[in-house]
Scaffold this motif. Structure first.
Motif, PDB file in Angstrom:
ATOM      1  N   THR A 170       0.973  -1.317  -0.045  1.00  0.00           N
ATOM      2  CA  THR A 170      -0.101   0.026  -0.098  1.00  0.00           C
ATOM      3  C   THR A 170       0.714   1.250   0.204  1.00  0.00           C
ATOM      4  N   ILE A 171       1.970   1.319   0.895  1.00  0.00           N
ATOM      5  CA  ILE A 171       2.745   2.502   0.915  1.00  0.00           C
ATOM      6  C   ILE A 171       3.672   2.432  -0.409  1.00  0.00           C
ATOM      7  N   ASN A 172       3.870   1.393  -0.866  1.00  0.00           N
ATOM      8  CA  ASN A 172       4.709   1.266  -2.132  1.00  0.00           C
ATOM      9  C   ASN A 172       3.995   2.229  -3.463  1.00  0.00           C
ATOM     10  N   ILE A 173       2.526   1.548  -3.485  1.00  0.00           N
ATOM     11  CA  ILE A 173       1.718   2.147  -4.419  1.00  0.00           C
ATOM     12  C   ILE A 173       1.271   3.518  -4.261  1.00  0.00           C
ATOM     13  N   ASN A 174       0.920   3.831  -3.096  1.00  0.00           N
ATOM     14  CA  ASN A 174       0.037   4.969  -2.722  1.00  0.00           C
ATOM     15  C   ASN A 174       1.188   6.289  -2.640  1.00  0.00           C
ATOM     16  N   ALA A 175       2.374   5.955  -2.000  1.00  0.00           N
ATOM     17  CA  ALA A 175       3.436   7.416  -1.615  1.00  0.00           C
ATOM     18  C   ALA A 175       4.558   7.050  -2.557  1.00  0.00           C
ATOM     19  N   ILE A 176       5.312   5.991  -2.520  1.00  0.00           N
ATOM     20  CA  ILE A 176       6.431   5.820  -3.373  1.00  0.00           C
ATOM     21  C   ILE A 176       6.042   6.054  -4.794  1.00  0.00           C
ATOM     22  N   GLY A 177       4.714   5.188  -5.242  1.00  0.00           N
ATOM     23  CA  GLY A 177       4.496   5.224  -6.593  1.00  0.00           C
ATOM     24  C   GLY A 177       4.282   6.841  -7.019  1.00  0.00           C
ATOM     25  N   VAL A 190       2.225  20.144  -9.398  1.00  0.00           N
ATOM     26  CA  VAL A 190       1.830  18.790  -9.093  1.00  0.00           C
ATOM     27  C   VAL A 190       0.610  18.550  -8.027  1.00  0.00           C
ATOM     28  N   VAL A 191      -0.362  17.786  -8.377  1.00  0.00           N
ATOM     29  CA  VAL A 191      -1.501  17.723  -7.489  1.00  0.00           C
ATOM     30  C   VAL A 191      -1.561  16.161  -7.033  1.00  0.00           C
ATOM     31  N   ASN A 192      -1.476  15.941  -5.733  1.00  0.00           N
ATOM     32  CA  ASN A 192      -1.445  14.658  -5.061  1.00  0.00           C
ATOM     33  C   ASN A 192      -2.721  14.507  -4.439  1.00  0.00           C
ATOM     34  N   TYR A 218      -3.041   2.322   4.940  1.00  0.00           N
ATOM     35  CA  TYR A 218      -3.643   3.382   3.985  1.00  0.00           C
ATOM     36  C   TYR A 218      -3.378   4.736   4.756  1.00  0.00           C
ATOM     37  N   CYS A 219      -3.280   4.914   6.081  1.00  0.00           N
ATOM     38  CA  CYS A 219      -3.066   6.285   6.546  1.00  0.00           C
ATOM     39  C   CYS A 219      -1.798   6.421   6.522  1.00  0.00           C
ATOM     40  N   MET A 220      -0.698   5.701   6.866  1.00  0.00           N
ATOM     41  CA  MET A 220       0.702   5.989   6.902  1.00  0.00           C
ATOM     42  C   MET A 220       1.009   6.082   5.389  1.00  0.00           C
ATOM     43  N   SER A 221       0.412   5.415   4.426  1.00  0.00           N
ATOM     44  CA  SER A 221       0.840   5.848   2.991  1.00  0.00           C
ATOM     45  C   SER A 221       0.262   7.263   2.694  1.00  0.00           C
ATOM     46  N   LYS A 222      -0.753   7.674   3.001  1.00  0.00           N
ATOM     47  CA  LYS A 222      -1.213   9.120   2.840  1.00  0.00           C
ATOM     48  C   LYS A 222      -0.324  10.150   3.500  1.00  0.00           C
ATOM     49  N   ALA A 223       0.179   9.693   4.774  1.00  0.00           N
ATOM     50  CA  ALA A 223       1.045  10.632   5.364  1.00  0.00           C
ATOM     51  C   ALA A 223       2.340  10.714   4.858  1.00  0.00           C
ATOM     52  N   ALA A 224       2.916   9.486   4.276  1.00  0.00           N
ATOM     53  CA  ALA A 224       4.084   9.574   3.528  1.00  0.00           C
ATOM     54  C   ALA A 224       4.081  10.482   2.382  1.00  0.00           C
ATOM     55  N   MET A 225       2.771  10.440   1.578  1.00  0.00           N
ATOM     56  CA  MET A 225       2.780  11.023   0.523  1.00  0.00           C
ATOM     57  C   MET A 225       2.583  12.863   0.791  1.00  0.00           C
ATOM     58  N   MET A 232       4.217  13.939   3.383  1.00  0.00           N
ATOM     59  CA  MET A 232       5.576  14.411   3.462  1.00  0.00           C
ATOM     60  C   MET A 232       6.543  14.607   2.026  1.00  0.00           C
ATOM     61  N   HIS A 233       6.378  13.660   1.347  1.00  0.00           N
ATOM     62  CA  HIS A 233       7.062  13.785  -0.134  1.00  0.00           C
ATOM     63  C   HIS A 233       6.559  14.987  -0.857  1.00  0.00           C
ATOM     64  N   SER A 234       5.243  15.403  -0.423  1.00  0.00           N
ATOM     65  CA  SER A 234       4.818  16.622  -1.236  1.00  0.00           C
ATOM     66  C   SER A 234       5.679  17.988  -0.630  1.00  0.00           C
ATOM     67  N   THR A 235       5.954  17.922   0.625  1.00  0.00           N
ATOM     68  CA  THR A 235       6.431  19.219   1.273  1.00  0.00           C
ATOM     69  C   THR A 235       8.021  19.049   0.670  1.00  0.00           C
ATOM     70  N   ILE A 236       8.646  17.942   0.697  1.00  0.00           N
ATOM     71  CA  ILE A 236      10.118  17.968   0.284  1.00  0.00           C
ATOM     72  C   ILE A 236      10.298  18.180  -1.205  1.00  0.00           C
ATOM     73  N   VAL A 237       9.273  17.949  -2.060  1.00  0.00           N
ATOM     74  CA  VAL A 237       9.302  18.363  -3.458  1.00  0.00           C
ATOM     75  C   VAL A 237       8.989  19.808  -3.592  1.00  0.00           C
ATOM     76  N   TYR A 238       7.940  20.190  -2.777  1.00  0.00           N
ATOM     77  CA  TYR A 238       7.776  21.496  -3.237  1.00  0.00           C
ATOM     78  C   TYR A 238       8.882  22.527  -2.557  1.00  0.00           C
ATOM     79  N   ASN A 239       9.664  21.880  -1.223  1.00  0.00           N
ATOM     80  CA  ASN A 239      10.703  22.962  -0.853  1.00  0.00           C
ATOM     81  C   ASN A 239      11.790  23.026  -1.839  1.00  0.00           C
ATOM     82  N   LYS A 240      11.862  22.488  -2.906  1.00  0.00           N
ATOM     83  CA  LYS A 240      12.819  22.255  -4.077  1.00  0.00           C
ATOM     84  C   LYS A 240      12.388  23.168  -5.135  1.00  0.00           C
ATOM     85  N   ILE A 241      10.929  22.716  -5.684  1.00  0.00           N
ATOM     86  CA  ILE A 241      10.488  23.322  -6.791  1.00  0.00           C
ATOM     87  C   ILE A 241       9.946  24.604  -7.077  1.00  0.00           C
ATOM     88  N   LYS A 242       9.718  25.037  -5.517  1.00  0.00           N
ATOM     89  CA  LYS A 242       8.861  26.445  -5.331  1.00  0.00           C
ATOM     90  C   LYS A 242       9.980  27.508  -6.015  1.00  0.00           C
TER      91      LYS A 242
END
Length: 240
Positions: free
Chosen positions: A109-116, A136-138, A157-164, A166-176
């Motif tokens: 679930t984490i592999n698909i929802n977050a890492i995917g 990017v829209v997650n 499911y909950c952990m996968s969306k929390a991980a998503m 987090m990766h959103s914030t890390i991506v945004y910190n760079k691309i903003k």
């Protein structure tokens, strides 16, 4: 003409979002995972060449690379990437710490929802940054909020969306700093197949949620702060 890539577009919210983007004049690349589900192909046949169906399993590195290459053959820029592909997991919505837990299922679930979602974002980022929108829209969930967590089960499911989130914030910190934008959107409780079988007890149809999400996407610049926006489908801010 603007371009959008939407993952998990076979049915439900993904398919409804494809239709929204087509109605708003986009050329759309739709990630198809279910080989025996033909709805997206029927929409493509009626799209006058504006919808391209691309085989895509976000859980596999090779599939993401092949899909990105196929998209790059047709366009060098992607205005909007919508990371919609997701699973609930076999025990994604059940099992407390006192019950049976399937850890392999959680990892999937984490592999698909977050890492995917991170895989396809990484693969398409050069094309996203070449576009006018750079968005990017997650498709996240209120289930990924740590600050308002209330469940006693549903670890995967909950952990996968929390991980998503987090990766959103890390991506945004760079691309903003490069003009990029990130939206994390909770689509609401919808009728559909997320849990593996059709859920008819939910509050709304995917088409209703997709229309709300499209309205937010159209005004995405108004939500940007030092963090990516984390909103429900009505535009209300959620707690990280």
């Amino acid at each position: 003409m603007k371009t959008a890539v939407i993952t998990g577009a076979d049915r439900g919210l993904g398919l409804a979002l494809v239709e929204q983007f087509l109605q708003n004049g986009y050329t759309v690349f739709a990630g198809k995972y279910l080989t025996d589900w033909t709805h997206i192909d029927e929409v493509a046949a009626a799209s006058e060449g504006r919808l391209h169906v691309v085989p895509l399993d976000v859980g596999r590195d090779d599939s993401v690379r092949q899909a990105a290459a196929a998209i790059a053959e047709k366009t060098d820029s992607v205005d909007v990437l919508v990371n919609n592909a997701a699973v609930a997991g076999r025990l994604g919505r059940s099992g407390s710490i006192l019950d049976e837990l399937d850890f392999d299922d959680m990892l999937n679930t984490i592999n698909i929802n977050a890492i995917g979602a991170l895989r396809i974002t990484h693969a398409l980022m050069p094309h996203i940054l070449k576009s006018g929108s750079k968005l990017v829209v997650n498709i996240s969930s209120e289930a990924g909020s740590v600050g308002q967590s209330w469940r006693t089960s549903g670890f995967g499911y909950c952990m996968s969306k929390a991980a998503m989130n987090m990766h959103s914030t890390i991506v945004y910190n760079k691309i903003k700093e490069l003009g990029g934008h990130v939206l994390n959107l909770h689509p609401g409780w919808m009728k559909g197949w997320l849990g593996g079988s059709y859920n008819d007890a939910a509050d709304m149809e995917p088409q209703e949620s997709a229309a709300h999400l499209m309205a937010i996407i159209k005004r995405y610049r108004t939500y940007q702060t030092n963090q990516p926006a984390y909103l429900d489908y009505l535009g209300n801010r959620l707690i990280w």
